[in-house]
Design an enzyme around this catalytic site. Sequence first.
Site, PDB file in Angstrom:
ATOM      1  N   ASP A  13      44.072   7.220  43.561  1.00  0.00           N
ATOM      2  CA  ASP A  13      44.629   6.894  42.243  1.00  0.00           C
ATOM      3  C   ASP A  13      44.597   8.048  41.256  1.00  0.00           C
ATOM      4  O   ASP A  13      44.997   7.884  40.104  1.00  0.00           O
ATOM      5  CB  ASP A  13      43.893   5.684  41.640  1.00  0.00           C
ATOM      6  CG  ASP A  13      42.404   5.967  41.412  1.00  0.00           C
ATOM      7  OD1 ASP A  13      41.711   5.053  40.930  1.00  0.00           O
ATOM      8  OD2 ASP A  13      41.955   7.113  41.700  1.00  0.00           O
ATOM      9  N   HIS A  14      44.114   9.219  41.679  1.00  0.00           N
ATOM     10  CA  HIS A  14      44.188  10.401  40.805  1.00  0.00           C
ATOM     11  C   HIS A  14      45.113  11.452  41.424  1.00  0.00           C
ATOM     12  O   HIS A  14      45.194  11.592  42.644  1.00  0.00           O
ATOM     13  CB  HIS A  14      42.799  10.999  40.582  1.00  0.00           C
ATOM     14  CG  HIS A  14      42.013  10.275  39.540  1.00  0.00           C
ATOM     15  ND1 HIS A  14      41.632   8.951  39.685  1.00  0.00           N
ATOM     16  CD2 HIS A  14      41.552  10.656  38.314  1.00  0.00           C
ATOM     17  CE1 HIS A  14      40.966   8.569  38.603  1.00  0.00           C
ATOM     18  NE2 HIS A  14      40.900   9.580  37.763  1.00  0.00           N
TER      19      HIS A  14
END
Length: 314
Positions: free
Chosen positions: A236-237
Amino acid sequence: MTNKIPLLIDTDPGVDDALALLMAFDSPVHDIVGLTIAAGNVGLRHTVANALKLCEVVGRDDVPVFAGADAPLLHAAPDAAYVHGQDGFGDTGYVPATRQADAEHAALAILRLSHAHAGKLLLVALGPLTNIALALKLDPTLPTRVARFVVMGGAVTAHGNITPAAEFNVYFDPEAVKIVFDAFPRFELADWEATIAHGFPHASVEAWLGVGTARARFYDDISRQNRTWSSNRRGDHWFAADALAMAWVLAPGGALETVDRPVEVDLGHGPGRGATVVDWNRQAGRPDNARILMRYDQQRFEGMVEAALAAGIG
Ligand code: RIB
Ligand code: CA
């Protein structure tokens, strides 16, 4: 005559290179005296075209672009098209810039600009070090004219991204890295491990890209494939290695923690090839040649990226 800091960027654009360049283009205290282009993420034909296109998008055709080496010094290495797209800019099929690169070779441009800005030059390497190594072989006195040298590369505790032990820029041309590391008594190193410690939530990036500027729309297009790949592969980054290095370049005060240590590169052809070996306990008695970035002000970093995308016309 300007009081701005002369900034020379050697780069292999590349999606994260492009973000770093957007950050640099609008710095009020830096004068970009040239972009020297390396092969790396993708082949030289594409990295040169991408640099010229980015300059055109942001209205900076005043920045000279110099093509460099089209391969590593000695041994072939894989590119990173799987990360950046076959053309290095997300395979969007953009209309090429009308401008051509300057005729001067990157290595010669590096030397000429080092004399023109002797003692003040801020040299930044965002790709493989082939061009800088070539410049050093032509003129070993180059480091005496460079005020500050920042390198994006390496993995200081061997958490690599292209192999288990090595980071891409170093792995692409480790022989060039040895020439460069041996020549510069001191350089600053923003490695892959610092990169993954300073990622951005994808949702934040998407919000920054929606700001409505021409450059944000262009960057949204060229980075979409990379961001999708990253989301699928890394979670998610999103990570922009060259952007972190450029934040440190442009705003050195944002570095919260650095350490000085001796660093060398493994030139073997085994599993450690391209590893950046840090003498953490200074056992070998070599001098500290690298200032390693350990922590950067994340909020300041994110603000610089957001501002870089929001700059310019809508
Ligand atoms: O490992 C990350 C580095 O390799 C970045 O410079 C990216 O652009 C690639 O060149
Ligand atoms: Ca790069």
